[in-house]
Design an enzyme around this catalytic site. Structure first.
Site, short mmCIF file in Angstrom:
data_model
loop_
_atom_site.label_atom_id
_atom_site.label_comp_id
_atom_site.label_asym_id
_atom_site.label_seq_id
_atom_site.Cartn_x
_atom_site.Cartn_y
_atom_site.Cartn_z
N LYS A 40 0.92 -1.34 -0.02
CA LYS A 40 -0.01 -0.09 -0.06
C LYS A 40 0.85 1.36 0.21
CE LYS A 40 -0.22 0.26 4.81
NZ LYS A 40 -1.45 0.13 6.09
N TYR A 268 13.69 27.53 11.89
CA TYR A 268 12.43 28.07 12.12
C TYR A 268 12.41 27.92 13.84
CZ TYR A 268 10.50 27.94 7.43
OH TYR A 268 10.36 28.16 6.20
#
Length: 302
Positions: A40, A268
C-alpha cells in the site's frame, strides 16, 4: 544543455536486491503460512509495481493494498497473484473491484450487498475476507455480529468467504496483554463459525511484529508490512530485525556550510540553540521529500 531531471542531487535509492533477500527470509519465517506482502501507499514510497514484481518472484503468495485504485494499478502492471484490499471501499467501487479480481475485506452489510450485486451483474464470484474487530476498534465487525454477517456472505451467490481475519493493535509490544486478549476473542469467533459449519479457506491475524515474535501460528497468511522494507515495526521487536536490510537510502549533497556562534539558534523557531561555536551544514531536503518540520525533535541523524 544539462538535463534538468538530473540536476538535483537529492534522490531515494531503492535496493531491490535487499528487498528480495528480506522477502526470502520472511517467507521462510512465515512458513507454513503464506507470506502476503503489503504494498500500500506505493509500497511505503518504495515503488509499488517494481516492488510487487520482486516480492512475488521472491516467494510472496499474495499482496495487500489499502485502496481499490492501488489494486487496479498492480493488475494493469501485470501482477496476477491474489491482491487483498485491506479496508472497505466506497460501494461505488464494487464494479471495479470485481472486474479486476481483487479480494475484498468486508465488515458492513451494505458493502457486502454492493459487492454481491456487482458480482452477480458481472456473472463472477468475488473472494472476500471477513474482518473481526477483536479490540483494535479501528475497523471490523463486532464479534457478536460476525456469524450473522458470515452467513450473509455464504448465502450470497456472487461471494466466496475466502478468509476471516483480525488486526493486532499491540503486537510490537511483548509486554502488552492486549494481543492475548485479541487472539482469545478471535479464536472464540472462529469456534462459533465452525459450529455454524462455516469454514473459510484462510484465517489470519499476523502483521510484521506478530510474525517476528512468533505469534503467527496457526495463521494461514502472514501480512508483512514495513518489516519487508527493513523498517522496525516497533521498539519491542527491534532486536528481531537483525537479519533484515533497509531497502531505501536517501542521498543528497551539502548545499551550504557556515559557522554559527555559541548561543545562536537555527532554523524555524530558533529551537536548536548551539552550545559551542558550531559548523552547520544545510541539505537541500524539505517537506516534499518527507522531512517533517518537527524533525528537529527526533533522533534523526545524517
Amino acid at each position: 544543455m544539462a538535463d534538468a531531471r538530473v540536476l538535483r542531487p537529492t534522490r531515494a535509492e531503492v535496493n531491490l536486491g535487499a528487498l528480495r533477500r528480506n522477502v526470502t527470509l520472511l517467507a521462510q519465517r512465515a512458513a507454513p503460512a503464506e507470506l502476503w506482502v503489503v504494498v500500500k501507499a506505493d509500497a511505503y514510497g518504495h515503488g509499488a509495481a517494481q516492488c510487487a514484481a520482486v516480492v512475488v518472484q521472491a516467494g510472496a503468495r499474495g499482496l495487500c493494498v489499502a485502496l481499490a485504485q492501488e489494486g487496479v494499478a498492480l493488475r494493469e502492471a501485470g501482477i496476477t497473484v491474489p491482491i487483498l484490499v485491506l479496508s472497505e471501499q466506497s460501494p461505488a467501487a464494487a464494479e471495479l473491484l470485481v472486474a479486476h479480481d481483487l479480494t475484498c475485506v468486508v465488515y458492513n452489510e451494505h458493502y457486502v450487498a454492493a459487492l454481491a450485486d456487482a458480482a452477480r451483474r458481472a456473472a463472477r464470484q468475488v473472494k472476500v475476507h471477513l474482518k473481526i474487530d477483536t479490540g483494535m476498534h479501528r475497523a471490523g465487525v463486532d464479534s457478536s455480529g460476525a456469524v450473522s454477517l458470515a452467513r450473509t456472505i455464504v448465502s450470497s451467490s456472487g461471494l466466496l468467504l475466502d478468509g476471516v481475519m483480525t488486526h493486532l493493535a499491540t503486537a510490537d509490544d511483548p509486554r502488552h496483554e492486549a494481543t492475548k486478549r485479541q487472539l482469545a476473542a478471535f479464536n472464540e469467533v472462529l469456534g462459533e463459525l465452525r459450529r455454524a459449519d462455516i469454514q473459510p479457506h484462510h484465517v489470519h491475524w499476523a502483521n510484521s511484529a506478530a510474525m517476528l515474535r512468533g505469534v503467527a501460528t496457526p495463521s494461514t497468511i502472514v501480512r508483512a508490512g514495513i518489516a519487508t522494507y527493513g523498517l522496525v515495526p516497533g521498539n519491542g521487536v527491534a532486536d528481531l530485525m537483525t537479519s533484515l536490510e533497509p531497502v531505501m537510502r536517501l542521498r543528497t549533497e551539502v548545499s551550504h556550510v557556515r559557522r554559527v556562534a555559541a548561543g545562536e539558534g537555527i532554523s524555524y523557531g530558533l529551537r536548536t540553540v548551539v552550545q559551542n561555536d558550531t559548523t552547520v551544514a544545510t541539505l537541500p531536503l524539505g517537506y516534499a521529500d518527507g522531512i517533517a518540520r518537527r524533525a528537529w525533535q527526533t533522533d534523526a541523524r545524517v
